[in-house]
Enzyme design. Sequence first.
Site, short mmCIF file in Angstrom:
data_model
loop_
_atom_site.label_atom_id
_atom_site.label_comp_id
_atom_site.label_asym_id
_atom_site.label_seq_id
_atom_site.Cartn_x
_atom_site.Cartn_y
_atom_site.Cartn_z
N SER A 1 -34.59 63.23 77.67
CA SER A 1 -33.37 63.72 77.05
C SER A 1 -33.10 62.95 75.76
CB SER A 1 -32.21 63.63 78.06
OG SER A 1 -31.12 64.38 77.62
N ASP B 1 -32.34 74.92 80.60
CA ASP B 1 -31.66 73.67 80.26
C ASP B 1 -30.46 73.95 79.34
OD1 ASP B 1 -30.88 71.15 79.45
OD2 ASP B 1 -32.93 70.41 79.18
N HIS C 1 -32.37 71.06 82.98
CA HIS C 1 -32.54 69.72 82.40
C HIS C 1 -33.17 68.74 83.38
CE1 HIS C 1 -31.65 66.89 79.21
NE2 HIS C 1 -31.10 66.06 80.07
#
Length: 796
Positions: free
Chosen positions: A646, A731, A766
């Site tokens: 991320s 995501d 995600h």
Amino acid sequence: MLLQNLRLDIGRFLCIPLTVTVVLSSALPFPFITSSAAAPLSHYHHRRRFAFESPPKAMLQSQSPVPPVAKKVEHVMELFGDVRIDNYYWLRDDSRSDPEVLSYLRQENAYTDSIMSGANPILSSFAFTDFFNFVFLQKMQDRERTKKFEDGLFAEIRGRIKEDDVSAPLRKGPYYYYEKTLEGKEYVQRCRRLIPDNQKVPSVNDTMPTGPEAPPEHVILDENIKAQNHQYYSIGAFKVSPNNKFVAYAEDTKGDEIYTVYVIDAETQAPIGKPLVGVTSYLQWAGDEALVYITMDNILRPDKAWFHVLGTEQSKDTCLYEEKDDTFSLDLQASESKKYLFVASESKNTRFNFYMDVSKPEEGLKVLTPRVDGIDTTVSHRGDHFFIQRRSDQFFNSEVVACAVNNTSSTTVLIPHRESVKIQEIQLFSDHLVAYERENGLQKIIVYHLPPIGEPLRSLESCQAVSFVDPVYSVDSSESEFSSSILRFSYSSLKTPSSVYDYDMRAGVSVLKKINSVLGGFDATRYVTERQWASASDGTLIPISLVYRKDLVKLDGSDPLLLYGYGSYEICVDPSFKSSRLSLLDRGFIYAIAHIRGGGEMGRQWYENGKLLKKKNTFTDFIACAEYLIEKRFCSKERLCIDGRSAGGLLIGAVLNMRPDLFKAAIAGVPFVDVVTTMLDPTIPLTTSEWEEWGDPRKEEFYFYMKSYSPVDNVKAHNYPHILVTAGLNDPRVMYSEPAKFVAKLRDLKTDDNILLFKCELGAGHFSKSGRFEKLREDAFIYTFVLKALNMTSRL
């Protein structure tokens, strides 16, 4: 995790032209192979000539995976006189349904599978009669070994976990609540049992009885059944009503973090009313007959708080508050006393709170702490006081104050601000206040005794600290019973499995309630954890947590090392245990975490010095940690792999552009890599709320600063290490198109022959896949990639 010269590229075996004789096996009909079996290979330096040209050429091409080449469609963006051209902008499809985009993602997945999978059965139909064919066969066998290695590694990782297990039971009212896993099942069962009469008074020595004489186990929710028809399944909230009759849970079946809330009877599982759709996982009970929940706007910003009475239509729910400022988002919490709910509105620098008396829901929300720019408050309740954790520019590491419920404008300081100690959070009990603090990068639990309810509150001085054994470790708060004197917390370190403790705050005694089993002969005494300090370019000392197996490492520069980093949002990446990581440590790896600026490990200023116009400190800190580990002979450039997810994926992308020579391999998980383009677009989720984190590129100073490190904007025509990039199609935090564009541009510009793989989960978001074994399979895949990069997959 990166592969070192995978040698899977058949166009680069030898520079000497060879003539090859191919003998067709009768086991394979000749027409199976045609000259059109594959397109010509791109950017291969050498082509082979065959005595029997067409079949072997087609066979060779079919056996040599060709990386997908994304088409270029020029997209010109201009701001402040600066022109950026994005040839891969077309990869963004907000609907996630464009056939051409999905086709490209599937091609990337197929290429990744082909590199990491076994050889094609066609090989078995040919007899190889010279050295070239021998080398070719060796390469195909190498791919087959890679897949076998990954399968074996997964079995090894899975073999360490106790598949049928029970979590540490938690007391709530008359019940023990706990989660249970079953052998071979991906998901948990959520269960409860009645507390026996002889345990009515809580004690740290309580043990939930089992067996035929014990109160029977009741399964409230079996996630395995709920997940049967879904590729992805996650419970984001599981809330038991105060009277223990009902359960409300939030369910996500796509990975897009848009939830459906169901309310069921805890005993019969019968549904109570219709589900609440299109909501967040922010969910709390307001008494026994009502819920408060939060919904999002069209950019997935939590913006409205709602009051719902059980059995009524969602369309009839009352909106308690709407946050119209698109740089703010809503949060929802319940006090430990369960008497108040708190709706907070927050940006990255400011947070203010409303409260609701759950016994008087008709009064709605009332202001508790007003909105003041730069003031961040988190609140709770005990007796006739609200307790407030308050941060400001002056008191940057927070202080704790209290105010009377009937006079919220006058506060008393309970724990003052200290420049060297950060107050992470507080937890209230009827007779105690627990502060989770952080000093010099290490966590502390401090217990304060409170005067009886009704007596005046003054500055808290009498306290006791909970002791820990490891030099570096991780501590997390857990739900505890407000009316008891027992604090529950979880603890682990890089060598200590996750453990749950009950701490008697009166006696000062900790009792271990559960330690996760690690099967396969795990012995914690074989491993060493320590902390090192690297000097950044400006002289700042950066802490590094390390773990390794003392009987395997040499500490002479030859050991392989995996360095992890994050460094954003004030998030602290504390050193915790992960059983799958043992598969690296037991192969002689050193694992390290760089606690770089932008995180919160060293206090609020640590975060402030790694954001906005100081963001590049995050990247240079990480590079300094890598150089330090090399200098101190923990590893060498040829043995150093890096990993981040991320915002940590942004870190990986940035340092790859800045110092590609420093690393052997890199893993960028769901990376935020298209910084400028994303932060210029307020229609993308999280953009508006994160201008205070990264900066607003609509302002010239921020535009050029952010462009100077944005990974997509800084890919260059030079050599890169082996790279694995991952994404999730659904995501909502980092759009899949960001890593897709990064990979496409790398493929176009990089000048090396190292492996570049892109894996996009088409049914997840995600946090990748949702099943526990699926997550272990992902660990095995990533570790195989790392080990392959270092030529360490020859044997399990």
